[in-house]
Scaffold this active site. Structure first.
Site, PDB file in Angstrom:
ATOM      1  N   ASP A  45       0.672  -1.132   0.213  1.00  0.00           N
ATOM      2  CA  ASP A  45      -0.036   0.004  -0.083  1.00  0.00           C
ATOM      3  C   ASP A  45       0.844   1.219  -0.230  1.00  0.00           C
ATOM      4  OD1 ASP A  45      -2.582  -1.407   0.028  1.00  0.00           O
ATOM      5  OD2 ASP A  45      -2.638  -1.257   2.034  1.00  0.00           O
ATOM      6  N   GLY A  46       1.988   1.160   0.644  1.00  0.00           N
ATOM      7  CA  GLY A  46       2.922   2.223   0.622  1.00  0.00           C
ATOM      8  C   GLY A  46       3.353   2.638  -0.732  1.00  0.00           C
ATOM      9  N   ASN A 122      -5.108   8.368   1.891  1.00  0.00           N
ATOM     10  CA  ASN A 122      -5.147   7.803   3.178  1.00  0.00           C
ATOM     11  C   ASN A 122      -5.769   8.934   4.280  1.00  0.00           C
ATOM     12  OD1 ASN A 122      -4.590   5.224   2.958  1.00  0.00           O
ATOM     13  ND2 ASN A 122      -2.773   5.022   3.898  1.00  0.00           N
ATOM     14  N   GLU A 123      -4.718   9.615   4.600  1.00  0.00           N
ATOM     15  CA  GLU A 123      -5.333  10.750   5.680  1.00  0.00           C
ATOM     16  C   GLU A 123      -4.165  11.992   5.742  1.00  0.00           C
ATOM     17  OE1 GLU A 123      -2.067   8.759   6.452  1.00  0.00           O
ATOM     18  OE2 GLU A 123      -3.517   7.525   7.321  1.00  0.00           O
ATOM     19  N   ARG A 148      -6.729  20.147  22.641  1.00  0.00           N
ATOM     20  CA  ARG A 148      -5.352  20.027  23.088  1.00  0.00           C
ATOM     21  C   ARG A 148      -4.957  18.398  23.414  1.00  0.00           C
ATOM     22  NH1 ARG A 148      -2.176  23.454  26.901  1.00  0.00           N
ATOM     23  NH2 ARG A 148      -0.432  22.299  27.641  1.00  0.00           N
ATOM     24  N   ASP A 150      -2.150  15.211  21.406  1.00  0.00           N
ATOM     25  CA  ASP A 150      -1.081  14.826  20.714  1.00  0.00           C
ATOM     26  C   ASP A 150      -1.340  15.271  19.197  1.00  0.00           C
ATOM     27  OD1 ASP A 150       0.204  13.646  22.827  1.00  0.00           O
ATOM     28  OD2 ASP A 150       0.334  11.675  21.854  1.00  0.00           O
ATOM     29  N   ALA A 185      -4.738  11.171  21.444  1.00  0.00           N
ATOM     30  CA  ALA A 185      -4.574  11.416  23.206  1.00  0.00           C
ATOM     31  C   ALA A 185      -4.894  12.864  23.282  1.00  0.00           C
ATOM     32  CB  ALA A 185      -3.098  11.010  23.458  1.00  0.00           C
TER      33      ALA A 185
HETATM   34  P1  NAP Z   1       4.250   2.039   6.771  1.00  0.00           P
HETATM   35  O1  NAP Z   1       4.665   2.307   7.781  1.00  0.00           O
HETATM   36  O2  NAP Z   1       4.823   0.860   5.988  1.00  0.00           O
HETATM   37  O3  NAP Z   1       2.614   1.918   6.897  1.00  0.00           O
HETATM   38  C1  NAP Z   1       2.044   1.131   7.958  1.00  0.00           C
HETATM   39  C2  NAP Z   1       1.493   0.143   7.371  1.00  0.00           C
HETATM   40  O4  NAP Z   1      -0.058   0.727   7.229  1.00  0.00           O
HETATM   41  C3  NAP Z   1       1.849  -0.932   6.508  1.00  0.00           C
HETATM   42  O5  NAP Z   1       1.505  -2.130   6.747  1.00  0.00           O
HETATM   43  C4  NAP Z   1       0.810  -0.309   5.281  1.00  0.00           C
HETATM   44  O6  NAP Z   1       0.847  -1.611   4.313  1.00  0.00           O
HETATM   45  C5  NAP Z   1      -0.382  -0.008   5.836  1.00  0.00           C
HETATM   46  N1  NAP Z   1      -1.441   0.774   4.927  1.00  0.00           N
HETATM   47  C6  NAP Z   1      -1.213   1.744   4.348  1.00  0.00           C
HETATM   48  N2  NAP Z   1      -2.153   2.300   3.584  1.00  0.00           N
HETATM   49  C7  NAP Z   1      -3.214   1.405   4.464  1.00  0.00           C
HETATM   50  C8  NAP Z   1      -4.458   1.335   4.039  1.00  0.00           C
HETATM   51  N3  NAP Z   1      -5.536   2.303   3.521  1.00  0.00           N
HETATM   52  N4  NAP Z   1      -5.403   0.545   4.827  1.00  0.00           N
HETATM   53  C9  NAP Z   1      -4.707  -0.363   5.667  1.00  0.00           C
HETATM   54  N5  NAP Z   1      -3.483  -0.391   5.781  1.00  0.00           N
HETATM   55  C10 NAP Z   1      -2.909   0.365   4.915  1.00  0.00           C
HETATM   56  O7  NAP Z   1       4.064   3.291   5.915  1.00  0.00           O
HETATM   57  P2  NAP Z   1       3.884   3.376   4.385  1.00  0.00           P
HETATM   58  O8  NAP Z   1       3.567   2.078   3.672  1.00  0.00           O
HETATM   59  O9  NAP Z   1       4.609   4.499   3.523  1.00  0.00           O
HETATM   60  O10 NAP Z   1       2.091   3.703   4.427  1.00  0.00           O
HETATM   61  C11 NAP Z   1       1.782   5.175   5.029  1.00  0.00           C
HETATM   62  C12 NAP Z   1       0.425   4.786   5.633  1.00  0.00           C
HETATM   63  O11 NAP Z   1       0.768   4.031   6.760  1.00  0.00           O
HETATM   64  C13 NAP Z   1      -0.075   6.236   6.309  1.00  0.00           C
HETATM   65  O12 NAP Z   1      -0.768   6.622   5.486  1.00  0.00           O
HETATM   66  C14 NAP Z   1      -0.513   5.541   7.331  1.00  0.00           C
HETATM   67  O13 NAP Z   1      -2.090   5.384   7.252  1.00  0.00           O
HETATM   68  C15 NAP Z   1      -0.206   4.185   7.752  1.00  0.00           C
HETATM   69  N6  NAP Z   1       0.593   4.133   8.989  1.00  0.00           N
HETATM   70  C16 NAP Z   1      -0.275   3.252  10.130  1.00  0.00           C
HETATM   71  C17 NAP Z   1       0.283   3.404  11.324  1.00  0.00           C
HETATM   72  C18 NAP Z   1      -0.537   2.518  12.430  1.00  0.00           C
HETATM   73  O14 NAP Z   1      -1.548   1.982  11.883  1.00  0.00           O
HETATM   74  N7  NAP Z   1      -0.217   2.819  13.630  1.00  0.00           N
HETATM   75  C19 NAP Z   1       1.640   3.710  11.550  1.00  0.00           C
HETATM   76  C20 NAP Z   1       2.068   4.429  10.775  1.00  0.00           C
HETATM   77  C21 NAP Z   1       1.569   4.714   9.336  1.00  0.00           C
HETATM   78  P3  NAP Z   1       2.017  -1.866   3.326  1.00  0.00           P
HETATM   79  O15 NAP Z   1       2.770  -2.763   4.246  1.00  0.00           O
HETATM   80  O16 NAP Z   1       1.173  -2.662   2.140  1.00  0.00           O
HETATM   81  O17 NAP Z   1       2.837  -0.653   2.661  1.00  0.00           O
HETATM   82 MN    MN Z   2       4.765   0.156   3.819  1.00  0.00          MN
END
Ligand code: NAP
Ligand code: MN
Length: 267
Positions: A45-46, A122-123, A148, A150, A185
């Protein structure tokens, strides 16, 4: 039809990229990295998020599709085993299009009329590097609360399964044109009080964040984070633009949610 393949860059993804490029050109499709009608993302997805942002200037012309070389993705929902089938489907163009809503973010500065506009798949997240953020939250031009904590996360329906879910937000079907606000938070005591629940806003309901003290923030749009100073306001709403997915077979959203988070177990 013109196409482009975007790979995550690991060996497996690069191999699939090469195969797709070869076969699709054999089918007389044209490889075009500048003006593709179809962008095929190979990775996770990234990788898909990166492909989306690379071609964000031509969303009305480019359709997207994703192959996952790791775990099942929400955007990358074709498996490497299905690549040959996918190639044949693509070669048979025209294809069906499914559209999902996007989030529009407008950042206004205190120093003059400059204004930055972004689209998120995404967001968007508003945080600070240290301490907590404080801002007035307006909905449809009316003061709603003073936040107020995070930070805040504002997500699209298809982003509701990403960071939003980790914050306890609801999962929204992408056929619903809405954005969701989730708190990170929040501080709730006698002085500060927030709603505490995720809020779901329909199209045309604008949410505006106005900093009250600190004007420097970390603002993340999908996978990309930047620091902004002199922030006057940050505005969110459902964007006019939409992402277009090339659809070659049904894979309902709720099936993807189940397969990703619940599994297929039955007792
Ligand atoms: P990453 O740190 O590799 O992403 C975190 C996880 O989110 C990965 O497993 C990624 O899938 C998954 N993801 C991305 N878009 C998604 C969606 N629409 N629905 C469900 N899972 C999804 O960083 P990245 O690959 O660059 O992706 C950035 C996105 O990661 C941000 O937009 C944010 O939404 C998400 N994220 C989530 C968390 C959390 O859940 N605590 C923390 C940091 C970031 P892949 O492994 O297939 O890339
Ligand atoms: Mn990723």
């Amino acid at each position: 039809m013109k196409f482009k393949v975007v790979s995550r860059g690991d060996k497996r993804s690069n191999e699939i990229e090469a195969t797709m490029k070869q076969y699709l050109t054999d089918f007389n499709l044209e490889y075009d990295r500048e003006e593709p009608d179809l962008v095929i993302s190979v990775g996770g997805d990234g990788t898909f998020l990166e492909a989306f942002h690379r071609y964000i200037h031509r969303l009305d012309k480019t359709a997207f599709i994703g192959v996952h070389t790791g775990h099942l993705g929400f955007y990358a929902d074709w498996t490497p085993d299905e690549v040959e089938k996918l190639i044949i489907e693509i070669a048979k163009t025209p294809f069906q299009i499914v559209e999902y809503p996007l989030l529009e973010v407008i950042i206004r500065s205190t120093t003059g009329g400059s204004e930055d506009r972004f689209l998120a798949l995404n967001e968007a997240m508003i945080k600070t590097a240290d301490g907590s953020v404080v801002f007035d939250v307006e909905i449809k031009g009316e003061h709603f609360e003073t936040f107020r904590g995070d930070g805040l996360c504002i997500s699209t329906p298809s982003g509701s399964t990403a960071y939003n879910k980790a914050l306890g937000g609801g999962i929204i079907h992408p056929s619903i044109e809405a954005i969701q606000l989730t708190e990170m938070a929040s501080i709730n005591n006698r002085v500060f009080r927030t709603i505490g629940s995720p809020l779901i806003l329909p199209k045309h309901h604008t949410c505006l964040l106005k900093p009250t003290v600190d004007r420097s923030f970390l603002i993340a749009i999908d996978h990309f984070t930047e620091t902004y100073t002199n922030v006057k306001s940050i505005q969110f709403r459902v964007a006019e633009e939409r992402i277009r997915f090339a659809r070659f077979r049904p894979f309902p959203f709720w099936d993807r949610v189940r397969d990703s988070f619940v599994g297929n177990q039955k007792v």
